[in-house]
Design a protein around this motif. Structure first.
Motif, PDB file in Angstrom:
ATOM      1  N   ASN A 110       2.097   3.973   4.680  1.00  0.00           N
ATOM      2  CA  ASN A 110       1.201   4.872   4.239  1.00  0.00           C
ATOM      3  C   ASN A 110       1.833   5.492   2.789  1.00  0.00           C
ATOM      4  OD1 ASN A 110      -0.314   7.181   5.836  1.00  0.00           O
ATOM      5  ND2 ASN A 110       1.448   6.795   7.760  1.00  0.00           N
ATOM      6  N   TRP A 111       2.799   5.714   2.057  1.00  0.00           N
ATOM      7  CA  TRP A 111       3.180   5.103   0.969  1.00  0.00           C
ATOM      8  C   TRP A 111       2.591   4.847   0.006  1.00  0.00           C
ATOM      9  CZ3 TRP A 111       5.008   9.633  -1.145  1.00  0.00           C
ATOM     10  CH2 TRP A 111       5.899  10.353  -0.322  1.00  0.00           C
ATOM     11  N   ILE A 112       1.454   3.555   0.377  1.00  0.00           N
ATOM     12  CA  ILE A 112       1.373   2.850  -0.582  1.00  0.00           C
ATOM     13  C   ILE A 112      -0.105   3.248  -0.605  1.00  0.00           C
ATOM     14  CG2 ILE A 112      -0.350   0.222  -0.631  1.00  0.00           C
ATOM     15  CD1 ILE A 112       3.182  -0.951   0.918  1.00  0.00           C
ATOM     16  N   GLY A 113      -0.928   3.757   0.611  1.00  0.00           N
ATOM     17  CA  GLY A 113      -2.213   4.223   1.007  1.00  0.00           C
ATOM     18  C   GLY A 113      -2.287   5.194  -0.660  1.00  0.00           C
ATOM     19  N   PHE A 114      -1.035   6.126  -0.401  1.00  0.00           N
ATOM     20  CA  PHE A 114      -0.810   7.663  -0.738  1.00  0.00           C
ATOM     21  C   PHE A 114      -0.913   7.243  -2.495  1.00  0.00           C
ATOM     22  CE2 PHE A 114       1.678  10.598  -3.234  1.00  0.00           C
ATOM     23  CZ  PHE A 114       0.976  12.080  -2.627  1.00  0.00           C
ATOM     24  N   VAL A 115       0.074   6.921  -2.905  1.00  0.00           N
ATOM     25  CA  VAL A 115       0.389   5.955  -4.035  1.00  0.00           C
ATOM     26  C   VAL A 115      -1.471   5.484  -4.870  1.00  0.00           C
ATOM     27  CG1 VAL A 115       0.987   4.562  -5.567  1.00  0.00           C
ATOM     28  CG2 VAL A 115       3.057   5.436  -4.290  1.00  0.00           C
ATOM     29  N   VAL A 116      -1.859   4.239  -3.919  1.00  0.00           N
ATOM     30  CA  VAL A 116      -3.283   4.294  -4.292  1.00  0.00           C
ATOM     31  C   VAL A 116      -4.367   5.059  -4.552  1.00  0.00           C
ATOM     32  CG1 VAL A 116      -4.932   2.195  -3.937  1.00  0.00           C
ATOM     33  CG2 VAL A 116      -2.973   1.872  -3.838  1.00  0.00           C
ATOM     34  N   MET A 117      -4.830   6.573  -3.704  1.00  0.00           N
ATOM     35  CA  MET A 117      -5.211   7.113  -3.089  1.00  0.00           C
ATOM     36  C   MET A 117      -4.922   7.913  -4.710  1.00  0.00           C
ATOM     37  SD  MET A 117      -6.682   8.562  -0.355  1.00  0.00           S
ATOM     38  CE  MET A 117      -5.966  10.518   0.010  1.00  0.00           C
ATOM     39  N   LEU A 118      -3.869   8.153  -5.112  1.00  0.00           N
ATOM     40  CA  LEU A 118      -3.236   9.205  -6.164  1.00  0.00           C
ATOM     41  C   LEU A 118      -3.963   8.881  -7.271  1.00  0.00           C
ATOM     42  CD1 LEU A 118      -2.092  12.009  -6.990  1.00  0.00           C
ATOM     43  CD2 LEU A 118       0.495  10.697  -6.973  1.00  0.00           C
ATOM     44  N   THR A 119      -3.294   7.981  -7.963  1.00  0.00           N
ATOM     45  CA  THR A 119      -3.355   6.090  -8.758  1.00  0.00           C
ATOM     46  C   THR A 119      -5.497   6.594  -8.895  1.00  0.00           C
ATOM     47  OG1 THR A 119      -2.234   4.991  -8.220  1.00  0.00           O
ATOM     48  CG2 THR A 119      -3.407   4.481 -10.081  1.00  0.00           C
ATOM     49  N   GLY A 120      -6.432   6.587  -7.601  1.00  0.00           N
ATOM     50  CA  GLY A 120      -7.569   7.173  -8.146  1.00  0.00           C
ATOM     51  C   GLY A 120      -7.970   7.676  -8.609  1.00  0.00           C
ATOM     52  N   THR A 121      -7.193   9.105  -7.584  1.00  0.00           N
ATOM     53  CA  THR A 121      -7.727  10.417  -8.121  1.00  0.00           C
ATOM     54  C   THR A 121      -7.567  10.996  -9.565  1.00  0.00           C
ATOM     55  OG1 THR A 121      -7.181  11.010  -5.304  1.00  0.00           O
ATOM     56  CG2 THR A 121      -7.317  12.831  -7.557  1.00  0.00           C
ATOM     57  N   VAL A 122      -5.911  10.180 -10.269  1.00  0.00           N
ATOM     58  CA  VAL A 122      -5.838  10.879 -11.376  1.00  0.00           C
ATOM     59  C   VAL A 122      -7.211   9.688 -12.761  1.00  0.00           C
ATOM     60  CG1 VAL A 122      -4.259   9.973 -13.120  1.00  0.00           C
ATOM     61  CG2 VAL A 122      -3.542  11.248 -10.818  1.00  0.00           C
ATOM     62  N   LEU A 123      -7.333   8.586 -12.207  1.00  0.00           N
ATOM     63  CA  LEU A 123      -8.195   8.026 -13.031  1.00  0.00           C
ATOM     64  C   LEU A 123      -9.144   8.751 -13.106  1.00  0.00           C
ATOM     65  CD1 LEU A 123      -7.842   5.501 -15.541  1.00  0.00           C
ATOM     66  CD2 LEU A 123      -9.178   4.180 -12.386  1.00  0.00           C
ATOM     67  N   ALA A 124      -9.995   9.160 -11.845  1.00  0.00           N
ATOM     68  CA  ALA A 124     -10.979   9.788 -12.011  1.00  0.00           C
ATOM     69  C   ALA A 124     -11.374  11.153 -12.876  1.00  0.00           C
ATOM     70  CB  ALA A 124     -11.425   9.887 -10.323  1.00  0.00           C
ATOM     71  N   THR A 125     -10.439  11.743 -12.124  1.00  0.00           N
ATOM     72  CA  THR A 125      -9.804  13.367 -12.515  1.00  0.00           C
ATOM     73  C   THR A 125     -10.233  12.675 -14.224  1.00  0.00           C
ATOM     74  OG1 THR A 125      -9.172  13.956 -11.187  1.00  0.00           O
ATOM     75  CG2 THR A 125      -8.551  15.408 -12.906  1.00  0.00           C
ATOM     76  N   VAL A 126      -9.194  11.971 -15.195  1.00  0.00           N
ATOM     77  CA  VAL A 126      -9.528  11.897 -15.813  1.00  0.00           C
ATOM     78  C   VAL A 126     -10.459  11.035 -16.862  1.00  0.00           C
ATOM     79  CG1 VAL A 126      -8.434  10.250 -17.924  1.00  0.00           C
ATOM     80  CG2 VAL A 126      -6.759  10.937 -15.841  1.00  0.00           C
ATOM     81  N   MET A 127     -11.370  10.412 -16.224  1.00  0.00           N
ATOM     82  CA  MET A 127     -12.177  10.200 -17.094  1.00  0.00           C
ATOM     83  C   MET A 127     -13.047  11.966 -16.904  1.00  0.00           C
ATOM     84  SD  MET A 127     -12.499   7.395 -17.812  1.00  0.00           S
ATOM     85  CE  MET A 127     -10.950   6.895 -18.005  1.00  0.00           C
ATOM     86  N   ILE A 128     -12.808  12.592 -16.336  1.00  0.00           N
ATOM     87  CA  ILE A 128     -13.961  13.630 -16.367  1.00  0.00           C
ATOM     88  C   ILE A 128     -13.502  14.610 -17.289  1.00  0.00           C
ATOM     89  CG2 ILE A 128     -14.486  15.482 -14.538  1.00  0.00           C
ATOM     90  CD1 ILE A 128     -14.318  14.590 -12.078  1.00  0.00           C
ATOM     91  N   VAL A 129     -12.198  14.430 -17.043  1.00  0.00           N
ATOM     92  CA  VAL A 129     -11.518  15.968 -17.849  1.00  0.00           C
ATOM     93  C   VAL A 129     -11.555  15.637 -19.738  1.00  0.00           C
ATOM     94  CG1 VAL A 129      -9.716  17.014 -19.317  1.00  0.00           C
ATOM     95  CG2 VAL A 129      -9.847  16.843 -16.397  1.00  0.00           C
TER      96      VAL A 129
END
Lengths: 550, 40
Positions: free
Chosen positions: A90-109
């Motif tokens: 669950n933690w591994i999934g959470f970190v991967v999901m969070l990494t994806g979120t940050v990357l996509a959000t930075v690209m939008i910003v």
């Protein structure tokens, strides 16, 4: 109370969800003022950039992280504490999901991905945006599989027994999510990423949109089913009655696996390149979803009527006044359900072949998803938030918080009524969606759309501002419940996880035969999609190079 | 038998009418937009 490790995991998910909620709602506020021609953004910030942020952060990030927080808490409560492997994955999934979120959000910003929430080709974002999206989905799969692992462990220890209703519904939603994501993963990995990195020059636009909507419609049910889980399992407990029918609830959920996926063409009814037959077939399958939806409506009203009668309600509708209206947990979800009546009805209009011509590219659609995901789903999540965070942190939920909660849902309801009603009517008149402010070159017919009391930009802006106020109030309650409110000490100060009893003695075992339902789902998917997708590949239209319009 | 009978005898008339109301909203909204479609 749940084990500390499980609570921590759920709380981190809630933390990310509400961080996304903060940025997403702020973007929403900016949007209504831009569309009202009352705000000009600085040169480095673009309307379509904040529109993308609003859609992605609220519809995708807020929802998914909150859903997993709810799943984690409910699975730990109904099946027992997570083992070390389940926790780790669950933690591994959470970190991967969070990494994806940050990357996509930075690209939008940074302005590299103003492609809107649907990221339709040939608009082309930075390849890293698509990598971010892929990581997000993969992370959610890892978390989903970890929860399924927890479920399988329980099944092994309880051979032949039907799982608790909450666990069954969690697994159903994860099954739906995994099957749905196959479409978006295919298009992102095999079309968008090679195209955006420049490994190939062009993209098959029709195929990419088809694979997106193969995912995009069940995505709606990925948001909705956790809300339904709360309606089926949490609401009866608050009302003091058992689940109306365990079999009905399970059947409704598996029907959603069958009928929410092979229906994506109803989002593409206005597109060339797909023959009418396949569109019509998927419209018919879309309409099948009305069956489990009305089964759900019946169950909910039955809960209300049984509870109201138990509390002394007489006559045909006397039970209605005997419902626990002063209970924030109930009233919030009741309002969410009420919004879903016109929301669902609007969905049937959208999916009706010819009627789609009236509403397709208009503000009606924007109004529609604000009274589906934006209220029935979001307000159910708010209704859960009020008790879930104090339950996980062991803090009190004071009377002041309850009063603020009532104000919050009241503001959300009023704001949404104003904004979405304006959007629905404007859409019917012809006002387009996905556009920044436009004066329509002073064209009389277009300007007339915005002349009504309800149908003008000011109404939308007032509605949007009220919604933002409500969102900030909610964030205050979230922060108080998470970090500030005093710890509960006395037994009656602890907030409970309301989970209703569900009598599964008469429930047929085949309802939990996953191979049967997954098999039928794939059969329907093959029938609905195999030939049209094969045609799109075999007789592919000329591919398109990428366009960056911002 | 008695328990089963009791379960079936629960008064859910209000529920049935409420679901019919939901159905009515669906049909009314659909017909309204359909009439708009025909008139355009």
């Amino acid at each position: 109370m749940l084990a500390a490790a499980d609570r921590k995991l759920a709380l981190w998910n809630i933390g990310v969800a509400y961080t996304a909620f903060l940025i997403g709602t702020l973007a929403g506020l900016l949007q209504v003022f831009i569309r009202n021609d009352r705000l000009e953004l600085p040169a480095w910030l673009d309307y379509y950039q904040i529109l993308t942020a609003h859609g992605v952060l609220l519809a995708l990030i807020f929802t998914t992280f909150f859903i997993f927080a709810f799943f984690i808490s409910g699975m730990s409560k109904s099946l027992g504490t997570f083992g070390p492997k389940v926790l780790l994955w669950n933690w591994i999934g959470f970190v991967v999901m969070l990494t994806g979120t940050v990357l996509a959000t930075v690209m939008i910003v940074i302005g590299e991905a103003s492609v809107l929430y649907t990221f339709y080709a040939p608009l082309m974002a930075s390849p890293w945006y698509y990598v971010g999206l892929a990581l997000f989905v993969v992370g959610s799969w890892i978390m989903g599989f970890a929860l399924v692992g927890h479920y399988m462990k329980w099944k092994k220890a309880n051979r032949g027994e039907l799982s608790p209703l909450f666990a069954f519904m969690t697994v159903t939603t994860i099954v739906l999510w995994v099957i749905a994501c196959l479409g978006v993963v295919a298009t992102v990995l095999f079309q968008y990423i090679p195209w955006a990195f420049g490994w190939v020059d062009t993209i098959n636009v029709e195929l990419s949109r088809t694979l997106f909507w193969y995912f995009g419609h069940p995505l709606v049910y990925f948001w909705l089913l956790p809300a339904y889980m709360a309606w089926y399992t949490v609401v009866p407990k608050i009302l003091g009655v058992p689940v109306f029918s365990d079999s009905l609830a399970r059947l409704a959920f598996v029907l959603f696996i069958l009928f929410s996926i092979p229906v994506g063409f109803h989002h593409q009814l206005m597109e060339p390149g797909i023959s009418d037959f396949w569109k019509f077939l998927q419209v018919v399958l879309t309409f099948m979803v009305i069956i489990p939806s009305l089964m759900t409506a019946f169950s909910m009203f039955a809960n209300f009527e049984r509870a109201g009668r138990k509390n002394g309600g007489k006559g045909l509708f006397g039970w209605f006044t005997k419902l626990p209206w002063k209970d924030l947990r109930f009233t919030s979800i009741f309002i969410a359900m009420a919004f879903f009546i016109p929301g669902g009805a609007g969905g049937i209009i959208n999916a009706s072949f010819q009627l789609n011509e009236i509403v397709h590219n208009t503000l009606w659609i924007v109004g529609h998803f604000h009274i589906t995901v934006g209220t029935p789903v979001a307000m159910t999540f708010m209704g859960l938030t009020y008790w879930l965070i104090p339950y996980l942190t062991g803090r009190k939920f004071s009377n002041t918080m309850k009063k603020l909660g009532f104000i919050q849902i009241g503001l959300w309801s009023v704001g949404m009524l104003l904004m979405s009603t304006a959007q629905h009517i404007l859409g019917l008149l012809g006002a387009p969606r996905r556009t920044a402010y436009s004066g329509y070159n002073g064209h009389e017919s277009a300007l007339e759309w915005f002349d009504g009391i309800l149908t003008n930009h000011v109404t939308m802006a007032v509605g949007g501002s009220i919604l933002f106020l409500s969102a900030m109030l909610l964030l205050y309650i979230v922060i108080m419940s998470a970090f500030v409110s005093p710890k509960a000490v006395e037994p009656d100060e602890f907030v409970e996880f309301p989970l209703a009893e569900s009598d599964k003695r008469a429930t047929p075992k085949f309802l939990e035969n996953w191979w049967l339902w997954i098999g039928m789902a794939f059969l329907l998917i093959i029938i609905a999609y195999a030939i049209p997708i094969a045609q799109m590949i075999q007789h592919a239209p000329p591919g398109s190079r990428g366009f960056i319009t911002w | 038998m008695t328990k089963k009978k009791q379960e079936h005898e629960e008064n859910l008339k209000g529920t049935l009418i409420s679901v019919f109301f939901v159905g009515f909203v669906i049909v009314a909204m659909w017909v309204a937009v359909y009439l708009m479609y025909l008139s355009q």
